[in-house]
Motif scaffolding. Sequence first.
Motif, short mmCIF file in Angstrom:
data_model
loop_
_atom_site.label_atom_id
_atom_site.label_comp_id
_atom_site.label_asym_id
_atom_site.label_seq_id
_atom_site.Cartn_x
_atom_site.Cartn_y
_atom_site.Cartn_z
N PRO A 11 0.84 -1.20 0.00
CA PRO A 11 0.00 0.00 0.00
C PRO A 11 0.87 1.25 0.00
N THR A 12 0.35 2.31 -0.56
CA THR A 12 1.06 3.58 -0.52
C THR A 12 0.95 4.14 0.88
N LEU A 13 2.09 4.41 1.48
CA LEU A 13 2.11 4.89 2.85
C LEU A 13 2.32 6.39 2.95
N THR A 18 4.05 18.00 -1.98
CA THR A 18 4.73 18.95 -2.84
C THR A 18 6.23 18.69 -2.82
N CYS A 19 6.66 17.75 -2.06
CA CYS A 19 8.07 17.46 -1.87
C CYS A 19 8.54 16.50 -2.96
N THR A 20 9.09 17.04 -4.04
CA THR A 20 9.51 16.17 -5.13
C THR A 20 11.00 16.24 -5.39
N GLU A 21 11.56 17.39 -5.47
CA GLU A 21 12.97 17.52 -5.78
C GLU A 21 13.63 18.46 -4.78
N PRO A 22 14.89 18.17 -4.43
CA PRO A 22 15.60 19.08 -3.55
C PRO A 22 15.63 20.49 -4.15
N SER A 23 15.54 21.46 -3.31
CA SER A 23 15.50 22.84 -3.73
C SER A 23 16.42 23.66 -2.86
N THR A 24 16.85 24.79 -3.35
CA THR A 24 17.67 25.68 -2.54
C THR A 24 16.82 26.49 -1.59
N LYS A 25 15.51 26.43 -1.71
CA LYS A 25 14.61 27.20 -0.86
C LYS A 25 13.80 26.29 0.05
N LEU A 26 14.45 25.25 0.59
CA LEU A 26 13.75 24.28 1.43
C LEU A 26 13.21 24.90 2.70
N THR A 27 13.88 25.92 3.23
CA THR A 27 13.43 26.50 4.49
C THR A 27 12.07 27.16 4.33
N ALA A 28 11.69 27.48 3.11
CA ALA A 28 10.40 28.11 2.89
C ALA A 28 9.24 27.10 2.94
N LEU A 29 9.56 25.81 2.84
CA LEU A 29 8.50 24.80 2.89
C LEU A 29 7.97 24.64 4.30
N ARG A 30 6.69 24.37 4.43
CA ARG A 30 6.08 24.10 5.73
C ARG A 30 6.31 22.65 6.10
N ASN A 32 4.30 20.30 6.75
CA ASN A 32 3.44 19.33 6.06
C ASN A 32 3.77 19.22 4.57
N ASP A 33 4.76 19.97 4.10
CA ASP A 33 5.21 19.84 2.72
C ASP A 33 6.24 18.73 2.56
N TYR A 34 6.75 18.20 3.67
CA TYR A 34 7.75 17.14 3.62
C TYR A 34 7.08 15.79 3.81
N ASP A 35 7.57 14.80 3.10
CA ASP A 35 7.03 13.45 3.20
C ASP A 35 8.20 12.47 3.10
N VAL A 36 8.64 11.99 4.24
CA VAL A 36 9.80 11.12 4.28
C VAL A 36 9.56 9.82 3.51
N MET A 37 8.32 9.48 3.26
CA MET A 37 8.00 8.27 2.50
C MET A 37 8.12 8.49 0.99
N ALA A 38 8.23 9.72 0.56
CA ALA A 38 8.40 10.02 -0.87
C ALA A 38 9.89 9.92 -1.22
N PRO A 39 10.23 9.08 -2.17
CA PRO A 39 11.65 8.82 -2.48
C PRO A 39 12.49 10.06 -2.79
N ALA A 40 11.93 11.05 -3.43
CA ALA A 40 12.72 12.21 -3.83
C ALA A 40 12.74 13.33 -2.79
N SER A 43 13.68 15.33 2.92
CA SER A 43 13.56 14.92 4.33
C SER A 43 14.22 13.56 4.54
N ARG A 44 14.43 12.82 3.47
CA ARG A 44 15.13 11.53 3.59
C ARG A 44 16.56 11.73 4.09
N THR A 45 17.20 12.82 3.70
CA THR A 45 18.55 13.06 4.20
C THR A 45 18.54 13.34 5.70
#
Length: 148
Positions: A11-13, A18-30, A32-40, A43-45
């Motif tokens: 199942p999809t967990l 909105t978290c798809t590719e690393p960005s230089t403006k990550l601090t601007a994301l909220r 709930n914009d991060y999803d450690v289960m999304a491969p790209a 937040s995985r780092t």
Amino acid sequence: MSRTHTQAATPTLHAPSTCTEPSTKLTALRANDYDVMAPACPSRTVLRHLTDRWTPLIVANLEAGPLRFGQLREAIGGITAKVLTQTLRSMERDGLVTREAIASIPPQVTYELTALGHTLTDPILALRDWVNDHAGEVLAAREAYDAS
């Protein structure tokens, strides 16, 4: 004895994020914009840094207060000075510890958890307690698995 594994539908967990590719403006994301289960998701780092071999042990030892480098190395045991230095630098970069160097001979360097680092203590200590409570069961299961 051979082992056969059937592959069940996984199942999809994670929810679409909105978290798809690393960005230089990550601090601007909220949060709930991060999803450690999304491969790209970057937040995985963060997860990788928090679950490496040494970070949980460093957090658990610094939970009670600041320690000098040698005290921390001795408390952890089994870690080389090089690896401890690398891990502490990574944790400092991630905002989890502060490093205070006092100019003296020999130099005195003290490490302390930041406010962000202190938010890790409850989960890390819970993980430590779980390991302490269940290590025997895990080791027995591993031994049984290896014997089959």
